[in-house]
Design an enzyme around this catalytic site. Structure first.
Site, PDB file in Angstrom:
ATOM      1  N   GLY A  72       0.822  -1.204   0.000  1.00  0.00           N
ATOM      2  CA  GLY A  72       0.000   0.000   0.000  1.00  0.00           C
ATOM      3  C   GLY A  72       0.855   1.252   0.000  1.00  0.00           C
ATOM      4  O   GLY A  72       0.537   2.244  -0.668  1.00  0.00           O
ATOM      5  N   GLN A 181      -7.897   0.830   3.770  1.00  0.00           N
ATOM      6  CA  GLN A 181      -8.798   0.370   4.836  1.00  0.00           C
ATOM      7  C   GLN A 181     -10.219   0.144   4.332  1.00  0.00           C
ATOM      8  O   GLN A 181     -11.014  -0.536   4.986  1.00  0.00           O
ATOM      9  CB  GLN A 181      -8.831   1.390   5.985  1.00  0.00           C
ATOM     10  CG  GLN A 181      -7.537   1.484   6.768  1.00  0.00           C
ATOM     11  CD  GLN A 181      -7.266   0.262   7.650  1.00  0.00           C
ATOM     12  OE1 GLN A 181      -8.170  -0.460   8.059  1.00  0.00           O
ATOM     13  NE2 GLN A 181      -6.002   0.032   7.949  1.00  0.00           N
ATOM     14  N   GLY A 202      -2.699  -5.795   0.155  1.00  0.00           N
ATOM     15  CA  GLY A 202      -3.177  -7.158   0.376  1.00  0.00           C
ATOM     16  C   GLY A 202      -3.361  -7.543   1.831  1.00  0.00           C
ATOM     17  O   GLY A 202      -4.355  -8.183   2.195  1.00  0.00           O
ATOM     18  N   THR A 239      10.022  -8.226 -11.807  1.00  0.00           N
ATOM     19  CA  THR A 239       9.323  -9.467 -12.159  1.00  0.00           C
ATOM     20  C   THR A 239       8.113  -9.635 -11.252  1.00  0.00           C
ATOM     21  O   THR A 239       8.215  -9.483 -10.034  1.00  0.00           O
ATOM     22  CB  THR A 239      10.290 -10.665 -12.024  1.00  0.00           C
ATOM     23  OG1 THR A 239      11.415 -10.410 -12.864  1.00  0.00           O
ATOM     24  CG2 THR A 239       9.613 -11.960 -12.440  1.00  0.00           C
ATOM     25  N   CYS A 325       1.876   1.772  12.711  1.00  0.00           N
ATOM     26  CA  CYS A 325       3.031   2.460  12.151  1.00  0.00           C
ATOM     27  C   CYS A 325       3.606   3.478  13.119  1.00  0.00           C
ATOM     28  O   CYS A 325       4.772   3.768  13.090  1.00  0.00           O
ATOM     29  CB  CYS A 325       2.648   3.167  10.864  1.00  0.00           C
ATOM     30  SG  CYS A 325       1.500   2.221   9.893  1.00  0.00           S
TER      31      CYS A 325
HETATM   32  C1  LIG Z   1      -1.795  -0.212   6.135  1.00  0.00           C
HETATM   33  C2  LIG Z   1      -2.070   1.051   5.418  1.00  0.00           C
HETATM   34  C3  LIG Z   1      -1.194   1.532   4.424  1.00  0.00           C
HETATM   35  C4  LIG Z   1       0.112   0.870   4.103  1.00  0.00           C
HETATM   36  O1  LIG Z   1      -0.024  -0.382   3.474  1.00  0.00           O
HETATM   37  P1  LIG Z   1       1.239  -1.360   3.472  1.00  0.00           P
HETATM   38  O2  LIG Z   1       0.843  -2.457   2.533  1.00  0.00           O
HETATM   39  O3  LIG Z   1       1.403  -1.825   4.879  1.00  0.00           O
HETATM   40  O4  LIG Z   1       2.396  -0.578   2.988  1.00  0.00           O
HETATM   41  C5  LIG Z   1      -1.517   2.693   3.772  1.00  0.00           C
HETATM   42  N1  LIG Z   1      -2.648   3.350   4.055  1.00  0.00           N
HETATM   43  C6  LIG Z   1      -3.521   2.925   4.993  1.00  0.00           C
HETATM   44  C7  LIG Z   1      -4.772   3.692   5.242  1.00  0.00           C
HETATM   45  C8  LIG Z   1      -3.254   1.769   5.714  1.00  0.00           C
HETATM   46  O5  LIG Z   1      -4.101   1.364   6.655  1.00  0.00           O
END
Ligand SMILES: *Cc1c(COP(=O)(O)O)cnc(C)c1O
Length: 392
Positions: A72, A181, A202, A239, A325
């Site tokens: 994400g 989310q 994912g 890849t 985080c």
């Molecule tokens: C978890 C999250 C991310 C980051 O996704 P990752 O796959 O852990 O890098 C970004 N935005 C929101 C709103 C999230 O909850």
């Protein structure tokens, strides 16, 4: 341990068995490189195309509008940096976002400020809904991209994305939403929602960590972030992570099926919210109804969230004080501060994020276990005596 209740699905989710089963053949047999021209490569390419097609069907977009990424965070970076760098060529050097975005968006914007971009950080009301008047006023002909998250990871507030799209497009700016989310919790129909880019991940929807996706609407041009080979139509080199892509497709399909279960999850959420806000000197953080079906975030006066977390953990309940985080740092949550929770109270909040796997018995157990913990911690707190005394 009496029971194990995982109530931290906003941080990550367990990988579904069906997802593991779907991925397994990509490790064992279909391990080819989709770019190879031989039979093993063609087999992999077919699986890759099929996964993309299936995801496109769920989101009602074209498969050519979906780009696989590593997470994400990468999707957030690509959407914003890609749009900003592209926009700058046409004199658009301004970005609009909100103060409650995920660090993957906020720190991307901060990095762009260092590169000379101007960023407007729009505030939110006491429920976490973006200030639409301030947002409308901030967007100009200089704005390259408007980045507003679909739903907040800490307090679950859902934003009026459609209206924000209209504001962005009225000034010729691109509209990006971090829907990490939201996916799996609300129906996202990209044939009806006019966003230009949408990010997902994912591991928040029962696929593995380390796979993400960015939707880029046909005709929208972004500068590449990852240069290299010609994968993802020459826009994102590397890849393809075929097993995880297949896992992501399976997880997205399962999540789409489970959407019909979300009213039940929302009912459990509300039962939990009612029980926890019945505790004196507590407050619900986030919007009462415009809220993710699995998100509960409640603040308790005279409590350290971290202490509550540890005591819940000893009882087998996994929760969080906010976002995973930033919970390693002792800074109060930027989201809670933004909705007006005072600095000294921002540490007393707890987030419980439930899912379709949560049961009524799990909720019962949390409702039995949490209030006595709050009481015990308050009994130990010198501040609590003051609060009780002042209100007698
Ligand atoms: C978890 C999250 C991310 C980051 O996704 P990752 O796959 O852990 O890098 C970004 N935005 C929101 C709103 C999230 O909850």
């Amino acid at each position: 341990m009496a029971r194990f209740v995982y109530a931290d699905n906003a941080a990550t989710t367990p990988v579904s068995q069906a997802v593991i089963d779907a991925m397994a053949p990509c490790f064992a047999t279909s391990w080819g490189n989709p770019s190879s021209l031989h039979s093993k490569g063609r087999e992999a390419k077919k699986i890759l195309d099929d996964a993309r097609e299936r995801i496109a069907r769920v989101f009602r977009c074209e498969s050519g509008e979906l780009y696989f990424t590593s997470c994400g965070s990468e999707s957030d970076n690509w959407a914003i940096k890609g749009a900003a760098l592209r926009g700058r060529k046409k004199g658009r050097t301004h970005i609009v976002t909100t103060v409650i975005e995920h660090p993957a968006v906020l720190n991307t914007c901060k990095a762009l400020e260092k590169e000379g971009f101007e960023v407007s950080y729009i505030g939110v009301d006491e429920n976490g809904v973006v200030d639409m008047e301030a947002l409308a006023a901030a967007i100009t002909e200089k704005t390259a991209v408007v980045a507003v998250m679909y739903a907040n990871n800490e307090i679950g507030t859902i934003q009026p994305i459609r209206e924000i799209c209209d504001l962005a497009h009225a000034k010729g700016a691109l509209m990006f939403t971090d829907a990490v989310q939201a996916v799996g919790n609300v129906d996202i129909d990209l044939s009806a929602l006019p966003v230009d880019m949408l990010a997902m991940s994912g591991h928040k929807i029962h696929a593995p960590k380390g796979i993400g996706m960015l939707f880029i609407r046909k005709g929208v041009l972004l500068t590449n972030l990852i240069d290299g080979g010609g994968q993802e139509k020459r826009h994102r080199a590397g890849t393809e992570n075929l097993p995880y892509i297949v896992g992501l497709a399976k997880a997205i399909e399962l999540a789409a099926e489970q959407l019909s279960d979300m009213p039940r999850v929302a009912k459990m959420r509300d039962r939990l919210i009612d029980a926890l806000t019945a505790i004196p000197y507590s407050r619900l953080n986030g919007h009462k109804t415009q809220r993710l079906p699995g998100n509960v975030n409640v603040g308790f006066e005279c409590i350290e969230g971290e202490s509550m977390l540890l005591m819940l953990d000893m009882k087998g309940i996994c929760a969080s004080t906010g976002s995973a985080c930033s919970s390693a740092s002792l800074e109060p949550s930027h989201v809670l501060l933004a909705i007006g929770v005072p600095h000294e109270k921002a540490h007393g909040s707890i987030r419980l994020s439930i899912s379709h796997e949560t049961t009524e018995e799990d909720i019962d157990y949390i409702i039995e276990t949490l209030p006595p913990i709050v009481q015990r911690l308050r009994d130990m707190s010198p501040l609590w005596e003051e609060v009780v005394k002042n209100n007698k």
